[in-house]
Design a protein around this motif. Structure first.
Motif, PDB file in Angstrom:
ATOM      1  N   THR A   1       0.838  -1.206   0.000  1.00 25.43           N
ATOM      2  CA  THR A   1       0.000   0.000   0.000  1.00 25.43           C
ATOM      3  C   THR A   1       0.872   1.256   0.000  1.00 25.43           C
ATOM      4  N   MET A   2       2.012   1.173   0.623  1.00 20.36           N
ATOM      5  CA  MET A   2       2.942   2.312   0.619  1.00 20.36           C
ATOM      6  C   MET A   2       3.585   2.493  -0.756  1.00 20.36           C
ATOM      7  N   VAL A   3       3.999   1.389  -1.375  1.00 22.27           N
ATOM      8  CA  VAL A   3       4.668   1.475  -2.680  1.00 22.27           C
ATOM      9  C   VAL A   3       3.750   2.158  -3.691  1.00 22.27           C
ATOM     10  N   GLY A   4       2.488   1.710  -3.723  1.00 14.11           N
ATOM     11  CA  GLY A   4       1.551   2.281  -4.692  1.00 14.11           C
ATOM     12  C   GLY A   4       1.361   3.767  -4.498  1.00 14.11           C
ATOM     13  N   GLN A   5       1.223   4.163  -3.241  1.00 11.64           N
ATOM     14  CA  GLN A   5       0.981   5.588  -2.972  1.00 11.64           C
ATOM     15  C   GLN A   5       2.225   6.439  -3.258  1.00 11.64           C
ATOM     16  N   ILE A   6       3.383   5.926  -2.910  1.00  8.23           N
ATOM     17  CA  ILE A   6       4.609   6.694  -3.183  1.00  8.23           C
ATOM     18  C   ILE A   6       4.802   6.831  -4.694  1.00  8.23           C
ATOM     19  N   ALA A   7       4.556   5.750  -5.427  1.00 10.83           N
ATOM     20  CA  ALA A   7       4.673   5.817  -6.892  1.00 10.83           C
ATOM     21  C   ALA A   7       3.719   6.865  -7.450  1.00 10.83           C
ATOM     22  N   ARG A   8       2.480   6.842  -6.966  1.00 17.14           N
ATOM     23  CA  ARG A   8       1.485   7.815  -7.415  1.00 17.14           C
ATOM     24  C   ARG A   8       1.957   9.250  -7.115  1.00 17.14           C
ATOM     25  N   LEU A   9       2.403   9.481  -5.869  1.00 17.86           N
ATOM     26  CA  LEU A   9       2.812  10.832  -5.458  1.00 17.86           C
ATOM     27  C   LEU A   9       4.073  11.285  -6.195  1.00 17.86           C
ATOM     28  N   LYS A  10       4.878  10.339  -6.642  1.00 19.54           N
ATOM     29  CA  LYS A  10       6.116  10.666  -7.356  1.00 19.54           C
ATOM     30  C   LYS A  10       5.901  10.756  -8.868  1.00 19.54           C
ATOM     31  N   GLY A  11       4.644  10.648  -9.313  1.00 16.19           N
ATOM     32  CA  GLY A  11       4.384  10.891 -10.727  1.00 16.19           C
ATOM     33  C   GLY A  11       4.429   9.682 -11.628  1.00 16.19           C
ATOM     34  N   ALA A  12       4.045   8.523 -11.086  1.00 12.11           N
ATOM     35  CA  ALA A  12       3.984   7.327 -11.936  1.00 12.11           C
ATOM     36  C   ALA A  12       2.994   7.536 -13.071  1.00 12.11           C
ATOM     37  N   GLY A  13       3.290   6.914 -14.229  1.00 13.42           N
ATOM     38  CA  GLY A  13       2.339   6.961 -15.324  1.00 13.42           C
ATOM     39  C   GLY A  13       1.105   6.133 -15.017  1.00 13.42           C
TER      40      GLY A  13
END
Lengths: 343, 343
Positions: A169-181
């Motif tokens: 759950t942390m990985v997904g949110q960090i990726a989202r906040l860091k601008g994942a496509g």
């Protein structure tokens, strides 16, 4: 700063491993004992634990097998993540009243060299329990694995297995906040899959029990993936190798395969794809990356303070409930991070 | 500089793929034909080939399967590495008399855009054929794989599988010249094993047919390995994972598993070891690393000029011998690099 230890509590209650479980642990494999602590030596502190963590990896430590963390010893207090308040100090580095993070969980009072206890920063709106997951090793695992090990870059499509777990759950949110496509997760129930897209910022999610993992991933990521955060291994890693774009990067965290250390992880039969696609697979354990803690805590702490990053906790009250909390967690009874409020 | 193409040879003899081999190629799968070249267009050059390369990977290109290089087309000239001399030029970039490296092998005359032909530097004591192996793609594969992909560091213990092959002999020597702590190779015959230690600078070598690869590697590297250059995959990769020290790095070159693209490579069942040891496995193909050619040619060229780095060649004379040279190479008849001296 020095304190008179005589005026502080000195009796700890601690959970010991009484026997090594064969398969599913039973009540008799554990015992709760009371023990008088020795007086503080110079440079030591005593800490009253407020929260302790129960984690899946602890099951592995109950076996007497070589792994990347040594097994628990019989007839000694078990260990694990905990936060608490310094109640006595013979160290200049920590003062009474400091809130500290450390590894002497499974007990009410912890004691040892000040260097083993880490003062936690004051993050507005973030209770101390969060240092046992989102702002602790769990979060650091997600942060280091995604950013350093898998070398995440803005615009990447990211796939996470075990995505509904504390790390996932942390990985997904960090990726989202860091601008994942695009962020894609897999989990093992319809309820978890829904949580991923509704609460944890995943763009797409699937239930790996619903069908072939490789096909489900290919559908969720029609343009391929750039990063894979592996909590699972086996068929999920094979699926990722198939869906990887050129230059793809995998962070091998793979805890699930480590818990049952007697069974080797299923091997990916398409590892040769790493050659033509120029892929990088990199394993890691968070213990080698503590140097990133400050950067992690500053960035993730800010997201927690603003509510941009969310988490769930299931809290059980009382040290005497710790064993049951651990077993319930193994059965999947918790939503989000399972914690014991101590004492 | 421009030349009158009318005064230059214009009839090429070229080997075409007549049929896709089923299993072992037969003579009838190939045909040697004569063909008249069109007049040079602006920007084009014509090259008289002096040497052409026959390589194992060409067998894979005879199959109609998707791989990292496209298959040869039926009834067209096959392609591959070659060196030659410019005999006509309508480009300002190349002049008659220039020695060039290119990919239009399997023929006596090559022709095309000047950009597809690369002038080779003049390295004292290094004949042009060497640009087809030690100073060509073979050498670049070894150089990039060891230094960039596996991030070799002075003092590392390096293990190379397929060590007696064209790439492997280069990897071992480059590691030695760059200050490896210990260089270990595996090969498939006693004669090859002896060559590794006697001629190619390996500290230890073993015959993988002599017993369990993991045990032989553990004996040859009692203090573990830091770098693994993988030309093989399968049991060799498993052995490397077992012997890796913390932070170990593997370059997955793994050509051998790619030649028979219909069979998936045996999977390593201990990939989970990458987690606890913090290992990095990285695949690559040399085609993505041409930017390193100049640095490679300067460094390796100097070692070749001084004789610090050695190689072997088996040279067959005449374009009409190319098919047999290729088949002999597949049977292992060559010592060192197999070449055809054209025309």
């Amino acid at each position: 700063m020095s304190t008179n230890a005589a005026s502080t509590p000195s009796t700890t209650r601690e959970w010991q491993l009484a026997a090594r479980p064969a398969g599913w642990p039973t009540d008799d494999d554990f015992r709760l004992v009371e023990r008088e602590l020795p007086e503080l030596a110079p440079g030591e502190v005593r800490v009253r634990n407020t929260y302790m963590s129960v984690d899946p990896y602890m099951r592995g430590r109950m076996n007497d097998v070589k792994s990347y963390t040594p097994p628990f010893r019989l007839d000694e207090a078990m260990t694990g993540g905990a936060v608490g308040e310094v109640v006595a100090s013979r160290s200049d580095d920590l003062a009474v009243g400091d809130t500290v993070l450390h590894f002497q969980g499974w007990r009410t009072l912890a004691q040892g060299k000040a260097a083993d206890f880490h003062r936690v920063p004051d993050v507005p709106g973030v209770p101390e329990s969060v240092f046992l997951h989102a702002l602790g090793m769990t979060g650091l695992t997600a942060y280091v694995g995604l950013l350093d090990i898998a070398e995440f870059r803005e615009g990447d499509t990211v796939f996470v297995s075990g995505a509904a777990g504390a790390v996932g759950t942390m990985v997904g949110q960090i990726a989202r906040l860091k601008g994942a496509g695009r962020v894609i997760g897999s989990a093992g129930s319809p309820a978890k899959v829904e949580l991923l897209t509704e609460r944890y910022g995943y763009d797409a999610a699937f239930d790996y029990k619903d069908g072939d993992v490789a096909e489900q991933l290919a559908q969720a990521a029609p343009e391929g993936i750039d990063v894979y955060f592996d909590n699972v291994g086996g068929d999920h890693l094979e699926a990722a190798l198939r869906s990887f774009n050129k230059g793809g990067r995998a962070a091998l965290c793979g805890m699930i395969s480590m818990y049952n250390a007697t069974e080797p992880e299923p091997a990916p039969h398409n590892l040769f794809m790493a050659i033509g696609k120029g892929l990088t697979l990199r394993g890691f354990i968070v213990g080698n990356h503590y140097d990133r803690f400050d950067a992690f805590a500053a960035e993730v702490g800010a997201w927690l303070a603003t509510g941009e990053l969310v988490y769930d906790e299931t809290v059980v009250d009382g040290i005497e409930q710790a064993r049951d909390a651990f077993l319930d967690m193994l059965r999947g009874a918790n939503v989000g991070k399972m914690l014991v409020r101590v004492g």
